[in-house]
Design a protein around this motif. Structure first.
Motif, PDB file in Angstrom:
ATOM      1  N   UNK A 215       0.858  -1.190   0.000  1.00  0.00           N
ATOM      2  CA  UNK A 215       0.000   0.000   0.000  1.00  0.00           C
ATOM      3  C   UNK A 215       0.890   1.235   0.000  1.00  0.00           C
ATOM      4  N   UNK A 216       0.316   2.336  -0.445  1.00  0.00           N
ATOM      5  CA  UNK A 216       1.047   3.596  -0.355  1.00  0.00           C
ATOM      6  C   UNK A 216       1.162   3.975   1.118  1.00  0.00           C
ATOM      7  N   UNK A 217       2.068   4.865   1.425  1.00  0.00           N
ATOM      8  CA  UNK A 217       2.252   5.301   2.799  1.00  0.00           C
ATOM      9  C   UNK A 217       3.431   6.239   2.896  1.00  0.00           C
ATOM     10  N   UNK A 218       4.042   6.270   4.075  1.00  0.00           N
ATOM     11  CA  UNK A 218       5.191   7.153   4.247  1.00  0.00           C
ATOM     12  C   UNK A 218       6.215   6.516   5.170  1.00  0.00           C
ATOM     13  N   UNK A 219       7.470   6.833   4.906  1.00  0.00           N
ATOM     14  CA  UNK A 219       8.574   6.446   5.793  1.00  0.00           C
ATOM     15  C   UNK A 219       8.909   7.681   6.606  1.00  0.00           C
ATOM     16  N   UNK A 220       8.917   7.518   7.934  1.00  0.00           N
ATOM     17  CA  UNK A 220       9.123   8.662   8.825  1.00  0.00           C
ATOM     18  C   UNK A 220      10.423   8.588   9.618  1.00  0.00           C
ATOM     19  N   UNK A 221      11.024   7.401   9.709  1.00  0.00           N
ATOM     20  CA  UNK A 221      12.263   7.238  10.480  1.00  0.00           C
ATOM     21  C   UNK A 221      13.177   6.232   9.799  1.00  0.00           C
ATOM     22  N   UNK A 222      14.477   6.384  10.025  1.00  0.00           N
ATOM     23  CA  UNK A 222      15.472   5.394   9.646  1.00  0.00           C
ATOM     24  C   UNK A 222      16.113   4.893  10.931  1.00  0.00           C
ATOM     25  N   UNK A 223      16.541   3.623  10.932  1.00  0.00           N
ATOM     26  CA  UNK A 223      17.133   3.052  12.148  1.00  0.00           C
ATOM     27  C   UNK A 223      18.187   2.018  11.785  1.00  0.00           C
ATOM     28  N   UNK A 224      18.980   1.632  12.795  1.00  0.00           N
ATOM     29  CA  UNK A 224      19.982   0.593  12.594  1.00  0.00           C
ATOM     30  C   UNK A 224      20.313  -0.073  13.929  1.00  0.00           C
ATOM     31  N   UNK A 225      20.906  -1.256  13.805  1.00  0.00           N
ATOM     32  CA  UNK A 225      21.378  -2.017  14.966  1.00  0.00           C
ATOM     33  C   UNK A 225      22.702  -2.652  14.549  1.00  0.00           C
ATOM     34  N   UNK A 226      23.776  -2.251  15.215  1.00  0.00           N
ATOM     35  CA  UNK A 226      25.101  -2.752  14.867  1.00  0.00           C
ATOM     36  C   UNK A 226      25.795  -3.298  16.115  1.00  0.00           C
ATOM     37  N   UNK A 227      26.762  -4.225  15.937  1.00  0.00           N
ATOM     38  CA  UNK A 227      27.422  -4.824  17.093  1.00  0.00           C
ATOM     39  C   UNK A 227      28.485  -3.959  17.761  1.00  0.00           C
ATOM     40  N   UNK A 228      28.919  -2.894  17.086  1.00  0.00           N
ATOM     41  CA  UNK A 228      29.955  -2.031  17.654  1.00  0.00           C
ATOM     42  C   UNK A 228      29.484  -0.579  17.665  1.00  0.00           C
ATOM     43  N   UNK A 229      29.923   0.203  18.654  1.00  0.00           N
ATOM     44  CA  UNK A 229      29.553   1.626  18.672  1.00  0.00           C
ATOM     45  C   UNK A 229      30.120   2.367  17.467  1.00  0.00           C
ATOM     46  N   UNK A 230      29.455   3.460  17.114  1.00  0.00           N
ATOM     47  CA  UNK A 230      29.926   4.282  16.006  1.00  0.00           C
ATOM     48  C   UNK A 230      28.803   5.084  15.394  1.00  0.00           C
ATOM     49  N   UNK A 231      29.169   5.982  14.477  1.00  0.00           N
ATOM     50  CA  UNK A 231      28.200   6.794  13.739  1.00  0.00           C
ATOM     51  C   UNK A 231      28.016   6.170  12.362  1.00  0.00           C
ATOM     52  N   UNK A 232      26.884   5.509  12.166  1.00  0.00           N
ATOM     53  CA  UNK A 232      26.609   4.765  10.940  1.00  0.00           C
ATOM     54  C   UNK A 232      25.666   5.542  10.028  1.00  0.00           C
ATOM     55  N   UNK A 233      25.914   5.460   8.729  1.00  0.00           N
ATOM     56  CA  UNK A 233      25.066   6.135   7.753  1.00  0.00           C
ATOM     57  C   UNK A 233      24.074   5.134   7.171  1.00  0.00           C
ATOM     58  N   UNK A 234      22.783   5.452   7.338  1.00  0.00           N
ATOM     59  CA  UNK A 234      21.700   4.646   6.778  1.00  0.00           C
ATOM     60  C   UNK A 234      21.108   5.435   5.612  1.00  0.00           C
ATOM     61  N   UNK A 235      20.896   4.743   4.485  1.00  0.00           N
ATOM     62  CA  UNK A 235      20.433   5.408   3.268  1.00  0.00           C
ATOM     63  C   UNK A 235      19.200   4.718   2.697  1.00  0.00           C
ATOM     64  N   UNK A 236      18.309   5.530   2.145  1.00  0.00           N
ATOM     65  CA  UNK A 236      17.126   5.045   1.436  1.00  0.00           C
ATOM     66  C   UNK A 236      17.295   5.412  -0.030  1.00  0.00           C
ATOM     67  N   UNK A 237      17.153   4.425  -0.931  1.00  0.00           N
ATOM     68  CA  UNK A 237      17.418   4.601  -2.351  1.00  0.00           C
ATOM     69  C   UNK A 237      16.209   4.192  -3.191  1.00  0.00           C
ATOM     70  N   UNK A 238      16.124   4.764  -4.384  1.00  0.00           N
ATOM     71  CA  UNK A 238      15.197   4.288  -5.407  1.00  0.00           C
ATOM     72  C   UNK A 238      15.906   3.131  -6.108  1.00  0.00           C
ATOM     73  N   UNK A 239      15.297   1.961  -6.137  1.00  0.00           N
ATOM     74  CA  UNK A 239      15.974   0.785  -6.686  1.00  0.00           C
ATOM     75  C   UNK A 239      16.208   0.879  -8.190  1.00  0.00           C
ATOM     76  N   UNK A 240      15.276   1.447  -8.932  1.00  0.00           N
ATOM     77  CA  UNK A 240      15.436   1.484 -10.388  1.00  0.00           C
ATOM     78  C   UNK A 240      16.395   2.578 -10.855  1.00  0.00           C
ATOM     79  N   UNK A 241      16.360   3.747 -10.244  1.00  0.00           N
ATOM     80  CA  UNK A 241      17.230   4.849 -10.684  1.00  0.00           C
ATOM     81  C   UNK A 241      18.520   4.948  -9.874  1.00  0.00           C
TER      82      UNK A 241
END
Length: 196
Positions: A68-94
């Protein structure tokens, strides 16, 4: 005195009409659909096995769509080591970058999230969510999940359908088009989806 009674009658009638109107509006209010987080949901299921992989420079993610259509309002991550991680949302076709957030993982093995400018999701369109494993020039360990099935895809939970894992050997955030995986998911990036 007659004018005063008429005035009170008009006020009482107006108050009654307001109450009736409010209760009708309350009936028309659509139920808010709950938010969905595919990776968080999968990790709560006992059929999945979580493993920690060696530190390597990767962009790791997965291809997904929604029913269904909708909206993404947050990005999140879970990693085994501390740090500043970059999470990205992409268009798969372009391969266009749609949203990106740097998340501070101060406590290992716990999801961290941050709000983004709302992104409107089109029904059945394919997107990619990914995380880069390099922090401050150093590669970090990452998580994988698998289960007893050889091919785990497609994975459907709620409105979200995951088609495959994707990856790319790279030290900075780039679209992960280096290959696809059918037997496990790499890197625990996630998003909050609210269906219409």
């Amino acid at each position: 005195m007659k004018n005063f009674r008429t005035y009170l009658s008009v006020l009482a009638l107006a108050a009654l009409m307001t109450l009736i109107s409010c209760s009708k509006d309350d009936d028309k209010t659509a139920a808010v659909k709950p938010s969905e987080n595919i990776m968080t949901t999968l990790l709560q299921e006992t059929t999945w096995t979580q493993n920690t992989a060696a530190a390597v420079s990767w962009e790791l993610g997965y291809v997904f769509s929604t029913s269904s259509a909708g909206k993404i309002t947050k990005l999140s991550c879970k990693m085994p080591e501390p740090g500043s991680y970059t999470v990205s949302l992409w268009d798969q076709s372009t391969k266009a970058l749609l949203r990106q957030k740097t998340l501070e993982q101060s406590t290992p093995d716990k999801f961290v999230e941050a709000g983004i400018d709302e992104f409107l999701v089109e029904k059945d369109k394919k997107y990619v969510i990914s995380i880069n494993t390099v922090v401050g020039g150093s590669a970090k360990k990452f998580f994988t999940i698998s289960n007893t099935n050889v091919n785990i895809f497609p994975i459907a939970r709620g409105s979200i359908l995951v088609q495959s894992s994707v990856y790319k050997a790279v030290a900075t955030p780039k679209f992960p088009d280096g290959g696809a995986e059918t037997g496990r998911m790499y890197g625990f990036s996630d998003f909050t989806f609210i269906p219409d």
